[in-house]
Design an enzyme around this catalytic site. Structure first.
Site, PDB file in Angstrom:
ATOM      1  N   LYS A   1       0.864  -1.187   0.000  1.00 17.23           N
ATOM      2  CA  LYS A   1       0.000   0.000   0.000  1.00 17.23           C
ATOM      3  C   LYS A   1       0.898   1.234   0.000  1.00 17.23           C
ATOM      4  O   LYS A   1       1.936   1.261   0.687  1.00 17.23           O
ATOM      5  CB  LYS A   1      -0.872  -0.023   1.261  1.00 17.23           C
ATOM      6  CG  LYS A   1      -1.911   1.101   1.342  1.00 17.23           C
ATOM      7  CD  LYS A   1      -2.742   0.978   2.624  1.00 17.23           C
ATOM      8  CE  LYS A   1      -3.862   2.005   2.707  1.00 17.23           C
ATOM      9  NZ  LYS A   1      -4.648   1.878   3.943  1.00 17.23           N
TER      10      LYS A   1
ATOM     11  N   SER B   1      -9.602   1.776   3.017  1.00 16.15           N
ATOM     12  CA  SER B   1      -8.752   2.505   2.102  1.00 16.15           C
ATOM     13  C   SER B   1      -7.699   1.664   1.387  1.00 16.15           C
ATOM     14  O   SER B   1      -7.108   2.132   0.417  1.00 16.15           O
ATOM     15  CB  SER B   1      -8.051   3.628   2.857  1.00 16.15           C
ATOM     16  OG  SER B   1      -7.193   3.087   3.855  1.00 16.15           O
TER      17      SER B   1
ATOM     18  N   SER C   1      -9.757  -0.493   7.213  1.00 18.26           N
ATOM     19  CA  SER C   1      -9.187  -0.397   5.866  1.00 18.26           C
ATOM     20  C   SER C   1      -8.453  -1.614   5.338  1.00 18.26           C
ATOM     21  O   SER C   1      -8.097  -1.634   4.165  1.00 18.26           O
ATOM     22  CB  SER C   1      -8.272   0.817   5.769  1.00 18.26           C
ATOM     23  OG  SER C   1      -9.057   1.960   5.605  1.00 18.26           O
TER      24      SER C   1
END
Ligand code: GLN
Length: 493
Positions: free
Chosen positions: A76, A151, A175
């Protein structure tokens, strides 16, 4: 090969049936082919990845391989990685090349894993749909007109579409778990303090936790083994003996192999099955509960009475911490700076006005408001009291059960654009996930069926502190008996 587990890949590498260079190259080829339709990756750097792969091959040849040596991992874009563009999904950091590695990245590199690329996300990890990043939304591999969750939506979509074998994400209020649920993969948020936050761009420091995302519980265990560990550079990192998170996977709770989960008490909170939960998700979770019972687990009705307060408390505490953490983005030291400005105050104002997107600004406004002198007691202090109550609810529940089971998300993946302009609707999606962060508890999501439109449904397991190995064991035993986690979206072959 793209459906292989980490164990299988690692065996192929060890037997020299496959080199890390070949493996990495074939994933890079898949990224090139499938990413344009998904927008899961923000950056790939084939040369860097292949250099790591070659080093891994030398290490394997020298007989010094570890379980993740030579395995490509998607990161990420919130994790700082030396020499890599690290944007956190924001225009504010659009040109930021990190000069250092996050602790997690350091650990993965030391284990010989290969960085496959940096994945798309909501700006500064604020969101539940991966639509607010400055490079556009992630698309769900199961239906490209829908969101991938957020996210960590880029990491989730990458694993779901098999363009990465595994990925890392972060979870402040869901997330890792929610995008895992919406894309039909597995994701785990560890107990707060198990994974170092050093080099993980801060959103809400008392809630943020990095964790593994992958196709199976077994893969999560192997990845968590490398991610976890004490780090003096994070003052909330826990100093405890290293743990093998895979140690219980194949151990049935009793000698009865037909009922490998005998003795496991599963708490089912009444509040997680009430208003707001869509019927398709409820049905899939109910069916899974029956499967857990078939495997020997016992169902225990429990109550988490303050569940309804978790979203309001979270949306005071998280923005409060974010407003402080994001003050560092001022155009002075790194990142974006407005091209034209008058004096210093004007430079700050224009830089932040232009560099941050709408959701980030909304959080900063809420955060500074709830921390302001006149409102601190009414909002921030109140939210902290609720936070304590929520932790107490869990402590009371764990007197009667070992794990808590429920849905991860109230519905399957929704359409792109459907909620992005309605923040309250977006915040309500986090109803089942934020409590674990507020209490600091470990929690994971695993695929457990399909709902409306053929979209995946996620099941959440929440454990008591340090119950990761126990949770992974339950999930693994479920996955030995079912195949939801092996389903792959059409069009990603
Ligand atoms: N959806 C939550 C939020 O918007 C959680 C985000 C996260 O876990 N990073 O804050």
């Amino acid at each position: 090969m793209f459906n292989a587990s980490l164990k299988q890949l690692s065996a192929l590498l060890a037997q020299k049936k496959l080199s890390s260079t070949e493996l990495t190259q074939s994933y890079l080829d898949r990224v090139a082919r499938l990413n344009p339709g998904l927008n899961a990756f923000l950056s790939v750097d084939a040369e860097r990845s292949l250099a790591q792969a070659r080093a891994a091959d030398e290490r394997i040849a020298a007989g010094k391989a570890q379980p993740l040596t030579g395995i490509p991992v998607a990161h990420k874009d919130i994790f700082c990685a030396r020499g890599w563009l690290t944007t956190c999904g924001s225009k504010m950091l659009a040109n930021f090349v990190s000069p250092y590695d996050a602790h997690v990245v350091e650990q993965l590199n030391a284990a010989g894993a290969v960085i496959l690329g940096k994945t798309n996300m909501d700006e500064f990890a604020m969101g539940s749909s991966s639509e607010t990043g400055f490079r556009g939304p992630v698309r769900n591999p199961w239906d490209r007109t829908r969101v991938a969750g957020g996210s960590s939506g880029g990491s989730a979509a990458a694993v779901a579409a098999r363009i990465a074998p595994v990925a890392i994400g972060t979870d402040t209020g869901g997330s890792i778990r929610q995008p895992a649920a919406l894309t039909g993969i597995c994701g785990l948020k560890p107990t707060y303090g198990v994974v170092s936050r050093y080099g993980m761009i801060a959103f809400a420091s008392s809630l943020d936790q990095g964790g593994p995302m992958g196709k199976s519980a077994e893969d999560l265990a192997l990845l968590l083994n490398v991610m976890a560990g004490f780090d003096a550079r994070d003052s909330t990192s826990l100093e405890r003996p290293a743990e093998d998170y895979a140690r219980l996977l194949d151990a049935p709770l009793t000698g009865d192999h037909a009922k490998p989960l005998s003795g496991l008490r599963i708490g089912v909170p009444r509040e997680y099955f009430g208003e707001g939960l869509s019927g398709d998700v409820a049905a899939a979770v109910e069916a899974t509960l029956a499967q857990f019972e078939k495997l020997g687990a016992t169902r225990i009705a429990i109550s988490l009475p303050n569940s309804g307060l978790s979203v309001p408390a979270y949306y005071v505490i998280a923005p409060a911490e974010a407003s402080s953490n994001l003050s560092r983005f001022d155009g002075v030291r790194y990142g974006y700076r407005a091209a034209e400005y008058g004096d210093l105050a004007d430079m700050y104002r224009k830089t932040r006005a232009q560099g941050f997107g709408a959701e980030v600004k909304r959080r900063i406004l809420i955060g500074t408001y709830v921390l302001s002198h006149g409102y601190y007691d009414a909002y921030y202090l109140k939210a902290q009291k609720i936070r304590r109550r929520i932790a107490q609810d869990f402590a009371a529940a764990y007197k009667h059960c070992d794990l808590i089971l429920g849905p991860t998300s109230p519905s399957v993946a929704f359409g792109l654009g459907a909620k992005v302009s309605d923040p309250v609707q977006m915040y309500l999606i986090d109803i089942y996930t934020v409590a674990a962060n507020l209490a600091g508890l470990p929690a994971m999501s695993i695929p457990c069926g399909f709902g409306e439109g053929g979209m995946p449904v996620g099941l959440q397991l929440v454990g008591d502190y340090f119950a990761e190995a126990r949770m992974l064991q339950a999930a693994h035993q479920f996955q030995l008996a079912t195949d939801w986690h092996l389903r792959q979206p059409a069009g990603t072959e």
